[in-house]
Design a protein around this motif. Structure first.
Motif, PDB file in Angstrom:
ATOM      1  N   SER A   1      22.675  17.565 113.751  1.00  0.00           N
ATOM      2  CA  SER A   1      23.040  18.944 114.079  1.00  0.00           C
ATOM      3  C   SER A   1      24.044  18.985 115.227  1.00  0.00           C
ATOM      4  O   SER A   1      24.955  19.821 115.241  1.00  0.00           O
ATOM      5  N   VAL A   2      23.893  18.087 116.187  1.00  0.00           N
ATOM      6  CA  VAL A   2      24.861  18.003 117.295  1.00  0.00           C
ATOM      7  C   VAL A   2      26.229  17.632 116.737  1.00  0.00           C
ATOM      8  O   VAL A   2      27.228  18.274 117.069  1.00  0.00           O
ATOM      9  N   ARG A   3      26.284  16.622 115.889  1.00  0.00           N
ATOM     10  CA  ARG A   3      27.569  16.202 115.316  1.00  0.00           C
ATOM     11  C   ARG A   3      28.213  17.338 114.525  1.00  0.00           C
ATOM     12  O   ARG A   3      29.410  17.605 114.648  1.00  0.00           O
ATOM     13  N   SER A   4      27.417  18.037 113.729  1.00  0.00           N
ATOM     14  CA  SER A   4      27.919  19.161 112.943  1.00  0.00           C
ATOM     15  C   SER A   4      28.402  20.292 113.852  1.00  0.00           C
ATOM     16  O   SER A   4      29.472  20.872 113.631  1.00  0.00           O
ATOM     17  N   THR A   5      27.634  20.591 114.873  1.00  0.00           N
ATOM     18  CA  THR A   5      27.996  21.655 115.820  1.00  0.00           C
ATOM     19  C   THR A   5      29.284  21.307 116.548  1.00  0.00           C
ATOM     20  O   THR A   5      30.159  22.168 116.731  1.00  0.00           O
TER      21      THR A   5
ATOM     22  N   SER B   1      39.409  15.571 108.628  1.00  0.00           N
ATOM     23  CA  SER B   1      38.403  14.519 108.470  1.00  0.00           C
ATOM     24  C   SER B   1      37.640  14.269 109.760  1.00  0.00           C
ATOM     25  O   SER B   1      36.545  13.739 109.739  1.00  0.00           O
ATOM     26  N   GLY B   2      38.203  14.654 110.903  1.00  0.00           N
ATOM     27  CA  GLY B   2      37.565  14.363 112.193  1.00  0.00           C
ATOM     28  C   GLY B   2      37.620  12.875 112.464  1.00  0.00           C
ATOM     29  O   GLY B   2      37.936  12.084 111.586  1.00  0.00           O
ATOM     30  N   ASP B   3      37.322  12.465 113.664  1.00  0.00           N
ATOM     31  CA  ASP B   3      37.390  11.031 113.952  1.00  0.00           C
ATOM     32  C   ASP B   3      36.110  10.321 113.544  1.00  0.00           C
ATOM     33  O   ASP B   3      36.091   9.110 113.409  1.00  0.00           O
ATOM     34  N   GLY B   4      35.026  11.080 113.334  1.00  0.00           N
ATOM     35  CA  GLY B   4      33.786  10.475 112.870  1.00  0.00           C
ATOM     36  C   GLY B   4      33.113   9.561 113.855  1.00  0.00           C
ATOM     37  O   GLY B   4      32.142   8.898 113.522  1.00  0.00           O
ATOM     38  N   LYS B   5      33.614   9.466 115.069  1.00  0.00           N
ATOM     39  CA  LYS B   5      33.033   8.562 116.073  1.00  0.00           C
ATOM     40  C   LYS B   5      32.380   9.377 117.171  1.00  0.00           C
ATOM     41  O   LYS B   5      33.034  10.165 117.838  1.00  0.00           O
ATOM     42  N   TYR B   6      31.106   9.198 117.318  1.00  0.00           N
ATOM     43  CA  TYR B   6      30.343   9.893 118.354  1.00  0.00           C
ATOM     44  C   TYR B   6      29.605   8.867 119.194  1.00  0.00           C
ATOM     45  O   TYR B   6      29.280   7.793 118.716  1.00  0.00           O
ATOM     46  N   ARG B   7      29.307   9.254 120.416  1.00  0.00           N
ATOM     47  CA  ARG B   7      28.523   8.397 121.300  1.00  0.00           C
ATOM     48  C   ARG B   7      27.059   8.666 121.021  1.00  0.00           C
ATOM     49  O   ARG B   7      26.585   9.764 121.240  1.00  0.00           O
TER      50      ARG B   7
ATOM     51  N   VAL C   1      29.426  21.436 123.429  1.00  0.00           N
ATOM     52  CA  VAL C   1      30.714  21.007 123.995  1.00  0.00           C
ATOM     53  C   VAL C   1      30.566  20.662 125.470  1.00  0.00           C
ATOM     54  O   VAL C   1      31.059  19.637 125.933  1.00  0.00           O
ATOM     55  N   ILE C   2      29.861  21.505 126.212  1.00  0.00           N
ATOM     56  CA  ILE C   2      29.678  21.260 127.647  1.00  0.00           C
ATOM     57  C   ILE C   2      28.897  19.970 127.877  1.00  0.00           C
ATOM     58  O   ILE C   2      29.269  19.147 128.712  1.00  0.00           O
TER      59      ILE C   2
ATOM     60  N   ASP D   1      29.713  14.364 129.380  1.00  0.00           N
ATOM     61  CA  ASP D   1      29.830  13.026 128.797  1.00  0.00           C
ATOM     62  C   ASP D   1      28.478  12.464 128.337  1.00  0.00           C
ATOM     63  O   ASP D   1      28.221  11.268 128.465  1.00  0.00           O
ATOM     64  N   TYR D   2      27.621  13.351 127.827  1.00  0.00           N
ATOM     65  CA  TYR D   2      26.340  12.903 127.289  1.00  0.00           C
ATOM     66  C   TYR D   2      26.531  12.405 125.866  1.00  0.00           C
ATOM     67  O   TYR D   2      27.429  12.838 125.154  1.00  0.00           O
ATOM     68  N   SER D   3      25.664  11.516 125.439  1.00  0.00           N
ATOM     69  CA  SER D   3      25.693  11.007 124.071  1.00  0.00           C
ATOM     70  C   SER D   3      25.152  12.077 123.124  1.00  0.00           C
ATOM     71  O   SER D   3      24.553  13.067 123.557  1.00  0.00           O
ATOM     72  N   THR D   4      25.354  11.875 121.817  1.00  0.00           N
ATOM     73  CA  THR D   4      24.786  12.815 120.847  1.00  0.00           C
ATOM     74  C   THR D   4      23.263  12.802 120.931  1.00  0.00           C
ATOM     75  O   THR D   4      22.624  13.847 120.796  1.00  0.00           O
TER      76      THR D   4
END
Length: 122
Positions: A92-96, A115-121, A69-70, A76-79
């Motif tokens: 694992s980052v997305r799941s966490t 459902s979550g937004d499903g959008k990650y950087r 989270v931090i 504002d780091y990417s996955t």
């Protein structure tokens, strides 16, 4: 257990430095106050209260969830970069992060988006 990740080393260094200065190792010392001051709202105390509640909830996450989270939301780091720093896979980052969001929603008493937004950087 493998060698420590860069993130683990940095966290240990921060804790050591704060301990030398007789400070508790909290990464959110003044962030709540900064958030309240930066908000252009009619009641900065409400912002301060909400922010403190949020940071208190973040501290109750597991260490891995808190770190993710931090790094992802706070810095504002990417996955991809978060995964690299934590020494884990992007999946694992997305799941966490998904688990952390659900836990935060539970701790703060807000409804979750299953459902979550499903959008990650990436």
């Amino acid at each position: 257990m493998g060698p420590p990740t860069t993130w683990t080393i940095v966290k240990r260094r921060i804790v050591d430095q704060r301990r030398k200065r007789n400070l508790r190792p909290e990464p959110t010392d003044i962030s709540a106050f900064e958030a309240a001051l930066n908000e252009t709202v009619t009641d900065p105390y409400e912002v301060l209260t909400r922010t403190i509640l949020f940071y208190t909830a973040v501290r109750r996450l597991s260490e891995r969830q808190r770190d993710a989270v931090i790094l992802y939301y706070g810095l504002d780091y990417s996955t991809r970069r978060t995964a690299s720093i934590l020494g884990i896979e992007e999946a694992s980052v997305r799941s966490t992060l998904r688990q952390a969001r659900n836990r935060l929603a539970q701790l703060l008493g807000v409804p979750t988006n299953a459902s979550g937004d499903g959008k990650y950087r990436s």
